[in-house]
Design an enzyme around this catalytic site. Structure first.
Site, PDB file in Angstrom:
ATOM      1  CB  ALA B  13      -0.941  -0.011   1.201  1.00  0.00           C
ATOM      2  CB  VAL B  16       2.511   1.916  -7.182  1.00  0.00           C
ATOM      3  CG1 VAL B  16       1.690   1.373  -8.354  1.00  0.00           C
ATOM      4  CG2 VAL B  16       3.726   2.686  -7.695  1.00  0.00           C
ATOM      5  CB  SER B  18      -1.998   4.284  -1.702  1.00  0.00           C
ATOM      6  OG  SER B  18      -1.106   5.119  -2.403  1.00  0.00           O
ATOM      7  CE  LYS B 105      12.583   0.034 -10.794  1.00  0.00           C
ATOM      8  NZ  LYS B 105      11.270   0.442 -10.277  1.00  0.00           N
ATOM      9  CD  GLU B 129       3.605  -2.124 -20.582  1.00  0.00           C
ATOM     10  OE1 GLU B 129       4.750  -1.632 -20.585  1.00  0.00           O
ATOM     11  OE2 GLU B 129       3.126  -2.750 -21.533  1.00  0.00           O
ATOM     12  CB  VAL B 132       9.840  -1.551 -18.338  1.00  0.00           C
ATOM     13  CG1 VAL B 132      10.734  -0.724 -19.264  1.00  0.00           C
ATOM     14  CG2 VAL B 132      10.530  -2.846 -17.954  1.00  0.00           C
ATOM     15  N   GLY B 134       7.336   3.067 -16.115  1.00  0.00           N
ATOM     16  CA  GLY B 134       6.097   3.551 -15.506  1.00  0.00           C
ATOM     17  C   GLY B 134       4.878   3.365 -16.372  1.00  0.00           C
ATOM     18  CG  ASP B 201      15.414   2.143 -11.717  1.00  0.00           C
ATOM     19  OD1 ASP B 201      14.576   1.491 -11.077  1.00  0.00           O
ATOM     20  OD2 ASP B 201      15.121   2.888 -12.675  1.00  0.00           O
ATOM     21  CE  LYS B 205      12.642   1.360 -14.302  1.00  0.00           C
ATOM     22  NZ  LYS B 205      12.814   2.819 -14.076  1.00  0.00           N
TER      23      LYS B 205
END
Lengths: 431, 431
Positions: B13, B16, B18, B105, B129, B132, B134, B201, B205
């Protein structure tokens, strides 16, 4: 990789069809492994089998009997274009249980609902990514990737010919006619460029995009359409001076409980991502509640790029067919109405040729004020004297936001003023 | 709209999670009609149910018993991040027959193959989806829209933090440390920015994108990774002077029978579509045999945009589940190998600090020639005298195409020259 195979019929062997035939032939092995079953090209329907053909494809595949081909196929790829006989043939394929891939934007923009319902009734898949923006994957993202979001607006440069012409006018200062001639010389415009320069091609694509983006059923008749023939080098130069570029945009936007769909020349700020779309490229800019701003960019036409979109649909749909999955029925259920252009609120640039007399600018400003339209900027450019001897002035006005209807009333009154020669241009402005 | 419903478990939560909870709650009606069945959010697994929660969501939904929640769900949405317990929980969901949506990711870049195989074995769908770029729909276009094409190269700006920093350096002339501090102040960079600025990061991706684009199985260990800490204001200014901009690119490209995957700062021409990607936006540029050049652009991070991607997966996968269709198994079958960076052919810019002595430039040029590297341009900038009193010069060299290996040997020899202080930068150049 697999012993199973399924039968594919290709209708049409033009620019895109010949590329699809090539890929089906050359990539047979790779396609079989991606799909899980071997696609067998059983025939290519053409009007005349004696015409010159691609030598990489077996000549025995060409036939004029499209109906027999369709009846024998598991998947039909329709690339002939036009309304008939394409419509009848696709309906025949769907009702016979074949999945259909088509790139026929004119047909979809007119009879898309009928075709989709026929596909749903038969429980088969109808795919048409190639119908909009060539190779750019835009329909699948609108339908699937944004399926849990709420799209509020789509702005698209969906016609390569007009983008090429406007880009040439912007970068060289050329007049419309010269830029069109250059586009024709380079093969970016057809001998009869009407469908492109009048915006009809973009309007067909706008109807298809709006239907998917807003889960409703729209046809090309719902699209207000203006072309770029009236755009002058002066308009382009004036836009440049203000930090704008003129693009032919397809705009599909939520408008209260409806959707407004229109194609028209538009001033957009040079910093907007769509402003940097050059040459004959296409781009689609999507605004949604959660995702924010997305843009999809790529070649909007051409044999190989459009064939890439056709093959993407073909592999995805064949794969699903091989796996035994059900077709994904149409999700159009909100049935929003298309709204009238007169409701649309927008900023405008207006060009006027007026007599160079004291007070004319004040008089025009008063008419705008009387109609409740707020003026953002007003430029006056004096010209050398006319042959008739009377000095003339160009006035260029940028308005704040107003409705199309209100602007129309304003300009009718202004045109009737004795000091006003004519309205030279009316172009919308998007931010 | 429909009486049927299916059970959805949400794990996490945070930023993303939430947003996903909000959409599932607020848009329940709309989602039900798009899916054809009502999604019922049966619980939200968190570590501590007493922490402050979104008041729009029923407090009774929060639970610390993730396992019980998973076992009761038809669809599991995993948004906790990290390797464990996410991996174990996703495997539990899949083997129990639940479809899974995840944006994790790090986990996918490390254990993607294991998770995909578990999904295939259970005959359920795994979608990611959101992992990678957003909100940008990139995985679905790579997998489906380009399924009948051959992708040759993918260039991506896949990390918003580093793009924000590099864009700030480019537009303000700031040094890296100042641009990073500004990014932290504005919330674009974390207090510990290592994962972003070191390229980890983006590398995760890149591994996911390369796996889909080339139908093979790659992990983050296959990705060569360099960050942007060493980029100086001088490097940015020199790039500008030559008409380039420095971006942190993830590059996935066919390399003979393999695929080279790497993340590193790169000079790209200002006219390239990726050059105009500003602030914290992401973009992915795809080159393929038939489609040519495509670009996908949008917000690469953020709660709502990432939630949009999660919800797109959720609706698509739930729709298929409701229709009773089979899961679409993994298409990784080419099993191309990742190739070594030393093989990669590229152009380079090299910065050197050298003593200002006659003949030093000629000596350096000779070493490049001895190693078979052709020099495109060589700039020399003289500096004011050092405090030590000895004058110093900066030499900036742009090479023609060569291998990483060859350049390494060349620079080792040059570094050993008595007239050379140090190599200040080595940056690749893409066209």
């Amino acid at each position: 990789m697999t012993d199973r195979s399924f039968k594919v019929a290709l209708l049409g062997a033009g620019t895109v069809g010949s590329q699809v035939a090539r890929i089906l032939t050359e990539d047979a092995e790779e396609l079989a492994s991606r799909i899980g079953s071997r696609p067998e090209l059983i025939g290519i329907a053409v009007r005349d089998t004696t015409a010159a053909r691609d030598t990489t494809v077996d000549a025995a595949l060409y036939t004029t009997d499209a109906e027999a081909l369709i009846d024998a196929a598991d998947v039909v790829i329709e690339l002939t274009g036009g309304i008939e006989p394409a419509r009848t043939r696709i309906l025949r394929a769907l009702s016979g249980g074949a999945a259909v891939v088509t790139g026929n934007k004119a047909l979809l923009a007119k009879h898309g609902t009928e075709l989709q319902r026929a596909a749903d009734a038969a429980g088969v898949q109808l795919s048409y990514e190639a119908a909009v923006a060539g190779a750019i994957p835009i329909l699948r993202p609108l339908r699937d990737s944004l399926a849990g979001d709420r799209i509020t607006r789509v702005l698209g440069i969906m016609n390569g010919t007009t983008n090429f012409i406007l880009d040439a006018m912007d970068s060289t200062g050329a007049q419309f006619d010269d830029a069109l001639a250059e586009a024709q010389r380079l093969g970016y415009a057809e001998a009869d460029p009407t469908a492109d320069v009048e915006g009809h091609d973009a309007a067909a694509k706008a109807a298809i995009v709006a239907s998917l983006a807003f889960h409703s059923e729209f046809t090309i008749d719902d699209v207000h359409c203006e072309g770029i023939r009236e755009i002058s080098a002066d308009d382009v130069a004036a836009a440049q001076a203000d930090g704008y570029v003129i693009k032919l945009l397809a705009v599909c936007e939520l408008d209260g409980e409806g959707v407004n769909i229109r194609v028209h020349p538009t001033l957009i700020p040079r910093k907007h991502p769509l402003a940097s779309v050059r040459d004959a490229y296409n781009a689609v800019f999507v605004e949604s509640r959660d995702a924010g701003e997305l843009m999809f960019y790529g070649p909007g036409a051409g044999g190989a790029p459009t064939a890439s979109a056709v093959m993407g649909d073909f592999v995805t749909l064949s794969r699903r067919k091989v796996l035994g999955g059900p077709a994904i029925p149409d999700q159009s259920h909100r049935n929003l109405e298309a709204t009238s252009l007169s409701r649309v609120v927008s900023r405008y640039t207006v060009g006027l040729h007026v007599k160079d007399k004291l007070g004319v600018l004040a008089r025009i400003a008063q008419v705008f004020a009387d109609h409740g339209i707020s003026i953002q900027t007003m430029h006056q450019t004096k010209h050398p004297e006319h042959e008739a001897g009377e000095p003339e002035t160009t006035i260029r006005i940028v308005t704040h936001r107003t409705t199309d209807e209100r602007l129309e009333g304003t300009l009718a009154e202004i045109s009737a003023l004795p000091t006003v020669d004519r309205v030279t241009s009316i172009i919308r402005v998007e931010n």
